[in-house]
Scaffold this motif. Sequence first.
Motif: not given
Length: 197
Positions: A16-17, A47-48, A70-71, A77-78
Amino acid sequence: MAKRIIIVGAGFAGLMSALAAKRLINITLQQTPESAEEIEVAVIAPDDKLVVRPRLYEENVAAMSEPLFELFKTTGVRFIQGSVQSINVENQQVIVNAARLSSTLSYDHLILAAGSHNILPADVPGLKEHTFAVDHLERAVQLETHLKNLPSIQATSARNTVVVCGGGYTGLELAAELPGRLAKIPGLGKQDARHRH
């Protein structure tokens, strides 16, 4: 020179940040494109995946995570897969270990959202061997595996007794959930499931 916001952790707070920062940057770019600075938002985590931690007391915990690749890609966002080993506040840098390599990243703003985990006291005999936790996905999977293997253990009062330590939200939910879960395990008799109530 581009600025960078680094967020340590990809849980709910970290995610969320990152999304809020990107949203604010995009709004600023739309309102004042001539004065907006280039700002990179980077998330560092092992982990993503977003682990749905508040539900780790439930059944089928292995499915309690959602991929974030994907998000992150869609929102710009990197994602940096790794763990932060140290933070140099004076130089505004983080040391990241990833795939056995260390790298140093500078930041303009740093958000620590790495989460927490339970620490088991080392001086309590039997605690490590006979306890489970639902604070992390791997530990919750261990509990679920143990519950499924109960029919292979000789029925005793020890096998048929569950103690939930903690009377907060998670503890109460787990205590309420366990009888129903145990009753559904093949090989456990109804008497066994009632005994655990």
